[in-house]
Design an enzyme around this catalytic site. Sequence first.
Site, mmCIF file in Angstrom:
data_model
loop_
_atom_site.group_PDB
_atom_site.id
_atom_site.type_symbol
_atom_site.label_atom_id
_atom_site.label_comp_id
_atom_site.label_asym_id
_atom_site.label_seq_id
_atom_site.Cartn_x
_atom_site.Cartn_y
_atom_site.Cartn_z
ATOM 1 N N LEU A 94 0.589 -1.060 -0.353
ATOM 2 C CA LEU A 94 0.085 0.299 0.267
ATOM 3 C C LEU A 94 1.301 0.936 -0.122
ATOM 4 O O LEU A 94 2.231 1.383 0.778
ATOM 5 C CB LEU A 94 -0.988 0.124 1.308
ATOM 6 N N ASP A 95 0.849 2.485 -0.433
ATOM 7 C CA ASP A 95 0.478 3.143 -0.537
ATOM 8 C C ASP A 95 1.474 3.911 0.830
ATOM 9 O O ASP A 95 0.220 3.261 2.077
ATOM 10 C CB ASP A 95 0.596 4.266 -1.537
ATOM 11 N N LYS A 96 2.293 4.581 0.974
ATOM 12 C CA LYS A 96 2.442 4.918 2.629
ATOM 13 C C LYS A 96 1.552 5.328 3.564
ATOM 14 O O LYS A 96 1.834 5.672 4.195
ATOM 15 C CB LYS A 96 4.178 5.988 2.470
ATOM 16 N N ARG A 194 -5.834 6.573 -7.566
ATOM 17 C CA ARG A 194 -4.955 7.388 -7.981
ATOM 18 C C ARG A 194 -5.604 8.558 -9.418
ATOM 19 O O ARG A 194 -5.996 9.779 -9.274
ATOM 20 C CB ARG A 194 -3.519 7.891 -6.605
#
Length: 244
Positions: A94-96, A194
């Site tokens: 997962l993205d930060k 996104r």
Amino acid sequence: MEKAYKLLSHQQRISHREAKILIDRGMVSVGGMKVKIARGLFPLGTKFSIQEAPKPKILMQDENLLAIDKPPFIASEELLKEHKEKGWTLLHRLDKETSGVILLVQEGSEFQKSAKAEFKAQKVYKEYVAIVEGMIPEEREITKPILTTKGHFAKSKISKEGESAYTKIEPLAYEGKQTQLKVVIKTGRTHQIRVHLASINHPIIGDTLYGGKNAKRILLHARKIALLGYEIESALPREFSLLK
């Protein structure tokens, strides 16, 4: 004027290095807006706010799978460090700033092989919740191909030369000029949700990389994942409950 990390270091009585880390993680804000550059200049009287970093929680664990509720501001690889010695490895990332369910498996296990095959065959159910700019009146599918370039950091864009990508969105609630969305993806391209949402002019709140308004964090949460008979769900963080 002074650099943000130096002001923060003085205010919090922490080292310059610690101040830089907090800013780089996206945990520092001024007036509700995230500070994005540690060396950015701010007035001497600027008051910084630091978000609390919730600790990761184990949602379930057995011999096959370790499911963790990842808080924002922690990289997937940081979670791995705490569990690598026991043989666990990341099944996906997962993205930060994305919170929610992340899965680890025993490295080299038969379950890992089967799980990777499920991801490759697009048989894994992945459900997210996002808060985006603007009003989205009805559900829709986004199938624009995505091309990712990697340098100091990864960035993606819609391109005919990119890889296929599938995202389905469904509005859940509205507040002002914002929509709370249920998002289901079959593919897992870098920054897929996104980029797809930005491509229809509804960027995620807080996602300044893809045109979203500045906020304390990117409002994207991995709520549910299901594969090979497992179904794991993570409760929405407090900042997502603004839309009833």
